[in-house]
Design a protein around this motif. Structure first.
Motif, PDB file in Angstrom:
ATOM      1  N   ALA A   6      29.792 -25.316  39.282  1.00  8.35           N
ATOM      2  CA  ALA A   6      28.849 -24.276  39.485  1.00  8.35           C
ATOM      3  C   ALA A   6      27.496 -25.105  39.313  1.00  8.35           C
ATOM      4  CB  ALA A   6      28.863 -22.847  38.779  1.00  8.35           C
ATOM      5  N   GLY A   7      27.806 -25.906  38.001  1.00  8.96           N
ATOM      6  CA  GLY A   7      26.424 -26.441  37.466  1.00  8.96           C
ATOM      7  C   GLY A   7      26.098 -27.749  38.553  1.00  8.96           C
ATOM      8  N   LYS A   8      27.035 -28.033  39.330  1.00  9.50           N
ATOM      9  CA  LYS A   8      26.627 -29.080  40.303  1.00  9.50           C
ATOM     10  C   LYS A   8      26.306 -28.544  41.692  1.00  9.50           C
ATOM     11  CE  LYS A   8      29.106 -32.854  40.362  1.00  9.50           C
ATOM     12  NZ  LYS A   8      30.389 -33.843  40.695  1.00  9.50           N
ATOM     13  N   GLY A   9      26.377 -27.024  41.787  1.00  5.39           N
ATOM     14  CA  GLY A   9      26.006 -26.578  42.958  1.00  5.39           C
ATOM     15  C   GLY A   9      27.341 -26.419  43.754  1.00  5.39           C
ATOM     16  N   VAL A  10      28.361 -26.530  43.289  1.00  2.77           N
ATOM     17  CA  VAL A  10      29.707 -26.230  44.269  1.00  2.77           C
ATOM     18  C   VAL A  10      30.415 -24.973  43.818  1.00  2.77           C
ATOM     19  CG1 VAL A  10      31.829 -27.417  44.869  1.00  2.77           C
ATOM     20  CG2 VAL A  10      30.073 -28.883  44.421  1.00  2.77           C
TER      21      VAL A  10
END
Ligand SMILES: O=C(O)COP(=O)(O)O
Ligand SMILES: [Mg+2]
Length: 234
Positions: free
Chosen positions: A99-103
């Motif tokens: 989630a921190g990488k936008g995935v």
């Protein structure tokens, strides 16, 4: 004498899009009608496997969730050697990291699983392995080619095959196993004969006693004809 055939589902009796190979279904029915038990062994859920066993025509003996669950016949006791709690914890860690990488991670059939966690293949499994390792989590990451699974170490289709054989009063050496992916390696090693279909990755091919010329369901049919020639002589 190979008394039982244990087969993977996705990529082994299906094509790459998960469409079942109808010749593979016919082949399984030929074995069942000849009194050879056919065990479906998959990363899929018990309820998915139950429907599949009914429609293909086996007696409901299954290995599901990559060995996290297994059961003898439709009415046997469901055994759950997998530990879903540790897999869920590991999923939370991965979910936060990606989630921190936008995935976003997309869970597969979470409400039907007893033992493992499965999600879509939109991340690199090696990256997930590194995160799990960095957090010291006791969980294996498996890429089946159709989903990524989190599993308790020491639990596999191979361990389930050995436990199921004991319940069936057989030796694993009396079983033949067919598979297409890294979640099948232990099962191919545990069985008397381990077959990989041609589409399998190198590590799975090297774990097999024999590899089919054809890939996917046609490779499965080829393997069964090779090891049970008397059933297909006409
Ligand atoms: O559930 C999966 O990811 C793949 O299932 P399989 O073990 O039948 O290939
Ligand atoms: Mg498979």
């Amino acid at each position: 004498m190979l008394k039982t055939l244990v087969t993977d589902v996705d990529g082994t009796i299906t094509d790459r899009r998960r469409r079942i190979n109808t010749a593979a279904v016919e082949t399984i029915r030929t074995l069942v009608d000849a009194g050879i038990e056919v065990v479906l062994a998959s990363g899929n859920t018990v309820c998915f496997m139950d429907g599949l066993c009914k429609m293909v025509g086996t007696d409901g003996t299954i290995i599901g969730e990559n060995g996290g669950v297994y059961r003898r016949g439709f009415s046997g006791t469901l055994r759950i050697p997998g530990d879903q709690e540790v897999c869920r914890e590991a999923f939370k860690v991965l979910n936060d990291y990606f989630a921190g990488k936008g995935v976003e991670l997309e869970l597969y059939s979470a409400q039907y699983r007893f033992a493992d966690v499965a999600f879509a293949r939109n991340i690199d499994p090696d990256e997930a392995r590194a995160i799990i390792r960095d957090h010291g989590l006791p969980v294996r990451v498996l890429d089946t080619g159709f989903a990524i699974h989190l599993q308790t170490p020491g639990v596999s289709k191979g361990t389930a095959l050995v436990e199921l054989a004991r319940e069936m009063g057989l030796s694993p050496s009396e079983m033949m196993a067919v598979g297409d992916s890294e979640n099948d390696i232990e099962m191919l090693e545990a069985a008397g004969i381990g077959v990989a279909v041609r589409n399998a990755p190198v590590r799975t091919l090297s774990a097999a006693d024999w590899v089919s010329e054809e890939g996917y369901g046609d490779g499965f049919v080829e393997a069964v004809k090779k090891y049970y020639p008397y059933l297909f002589s006409r």
